[in-house]
Scaffold this active site. Structure first.
Site, PDB file in Angstrom:
ATOM      1  CD  GLU A 111      -2.977  -1.155   2.250  1.00  0.00           C
ATOM      2  OE1 GLU A 111      -2.934  -0.266   3.101  1.00  0.00           O
ATOM      3  OE2 GLU A 111      -3.885  -2.007   2.197  1.00  0.00           O
ATOM      4  CD  GLU A 119      -3.329  -5.919   3.965  1.00  0.00           C
ATOM      5  OE1 GLU A 119      -4.152  -5.083   4.411  1.00  0.00           O
ATOM      6  OE2 GLU A 119      -2.107  -5.759   4.008  1.00  0.00           O
TER       7      GLU A 119
END
Ligand code: FCB
Length: 455
Positions: free
Chosen positions: A177, A363
């Site tokens: 991320e 995720e």
């Protein structure tokens, strides 16, 4: 429309997915390891950030966390008992280069080597993330990700780790991320290192992407048949109204959240509409940088949690947008909108616009306030339903032709949830942080039964 569907009304079986589909769960080093002064580990930016008042909701830190550093055997037993075949973890850079540079710390390398053996012994395929936000503080002191030298530091880190683990680890994720690294860490200041500067955030973002591309050949050289990717936090965006102003704001926000990463990674350079908005704050882009960022990968990691609703608001932040709460939306305890349809839409868009060879959901998960019953059980029905409904979404996406090849539930066990400290629980396994006792929740039981039934 999966958003409205009750998970009980639709059957879902493991056999609805290809036999080679990867089922996993994910964790990250700072959130679980603890032992931050053991094994000659150096200080990370999260240790420093947590030590300053006002940064973490409950004033806590990852200093002990789940004590996974000492309890990893038990934790891997739990993961194996779930029936997952893959385990995503991250490697703490300050364990490998405590001072950010120099000679790699043998104790750090030994620790991860042992972890990898422990995974393999239990049938867990290791998926290693190099950077899940824990930069050595020593590098931050020299400018951190805003300094181009950190890119070279990252490739050294990638080299040291892949030299040692590359014989056994075949799946590598360079960054987790980068949006969070750049914008939460350097614009919002809600994550380490807590900087609030738009221009810095943009340069950091560029340097992080550059370091991703620079590390790929290093990983491939050290790990034969390595499969390399990056995990992006991606969000589908919905306009708050049909007005042209809100729709344009939605395009701008999508431009920074999604296209700013996907476009350069897939060889298109930065999106020109956003570059233009950045004006003089735009990052310095070297002659070869875009080619490096676009180094081909083997898969795209998609971290999906929630969609965002966007409204125009003049002067609100550099993009003049506001993320608003969609009235009536279902939300988790953390306030994140629940939308399995959002995942279907997001995956369709990523596939349509970028055609990655493979997508792995690296995720996906939810935070709810768990209640431990007197008999010790945790009936986290909402988390179970979130999981089931999002797996329906994955199945629907595969049915629509999107090459989703794996799913990693976030997360194996409750842990240190960054600025939220220990106030938010995402685990399939409950952790009592006073005793370090682990207890499988109802959601974990569901995942285990689902995985078992089809194997
Ligand atoms: C993601 C992070 C992960 C965890 C989840 C809830 O953004 O990658 O570490 O905090 O959110």
């Amino acid at each position: 429309m999966l958003n409205q569907v009750s998970p009980d009304s639709l059957p879902l079986r493991r056999s609805d997915f290809a036999p080679e589909f990867r089922w996993g769960c994910a964790t990250s080093a700072y959130q679980i390891e603890g032992a931050c002064r053991e094994g000659a580990r150096g200080e990370s930016i999260w240790d420093r950030f947590c030590s300053l008042p006002g940064h973490v909701r409950d004033g806590s830190s990852g200093a002990v966390a789940c004590d996974h550093f000492h309890r990893w055997r038990e934790d891997f037993d739990l993961a194996a008992a779930l029936g997952v075949g893959a385990y995503r973890f991250s490697i703490a850079w300050p364990r490998i280069f405590p001072n950010g540079a120099g000679t790699a710390n043998p104790a750090g390398l030994d620790f991860y080597s042992q972890l990898v053996d422990g995974m393999l012994e239990r049938g867990l395929e290791p998926w290693a993330t190099l950077y899940h936000w824990d930069l050595p503080q020593a590098l931050q002191d020299r400018g951190g990700w805003n300094d181009a030298a950190t890119i070279a530091g990252f490739t050294e880190f990638a080299a040291a780790v892949s030299r040692r683990l590359g014989d056994r680890v075949k799946h590598w994720i360079t960054h987790n991320e980068p949006w969070c690294t750049a914008f939460l860490g350097h614009y919002d200041g809600t994550h380490a290192p807590g900087i609030r500067d738009w221009r810095t955030a943009l340069q950091v973002c560029h340097n992080v992407l550059l370091s991703h591309g620079a590390a790929i050949p290093v990983l491939r050289a050290n790990a034969s048949r390595a499969r390399v990717g990056i995990s992006l936090s991606l969000h589908p965006h919905v306009s708050a109204s049909a007005s042209e102003a809100d729709r344009a704001a939605t395009r701008r926000y999508d431009g920074l959240r999604n296209r700013w990463f996907l476009d350069p990674l897939y060889g298109r350079g930065y999106p020109s509409d956003i570059l233009e908005l950045c004006g003089a704050d735009a990052p310095r882009i070297g002659a070869n940088d875009l080619a490096v960022i676009a180094t081909p990968t083997d898969f795209l990691g998609v971290n999906y949690y929630f969609p965002e609703t966007i409204a125009h608001e003049r002067g609100h932040g550099p993009l003049s947008v506001r993320v608003i709460d969609r009235p009536g939306a279902e939300r988790t305890a953390l306030g994140w909108e629940v939308s399995p349809d959002g995942l279907v839409n997001l995956l369709a868009r990523v596939w349509r616009d970028y055609r990655p060879d493979e997508i792995h959901i690296t995720e996906n998960g939810s935070s709810y306030d768990d209640v431990v019953a007197p008999d010790g059980s945790i009936a986290d029905v909402q988390r179970r339903d979130y999981l089931v409904r999002h797996l329906h979404a994955v199945r629907a996406s595969i049915g629509a032709g999107v090459p989703v090849k794996g799913y990693f539930a976030w997360t194996l066990m409750d842990n240190f949830e960054w600025a939220e400290g220990y106030t938010r629980r995402f685990g399939l396994v409950h952790v009592d942080f006073a005793t370090q006792r682990r207890q499988l929740k109802r959601s974990g039981e569901w995942y285990r039964d689902f995985l078992r039934a089809g194997s």
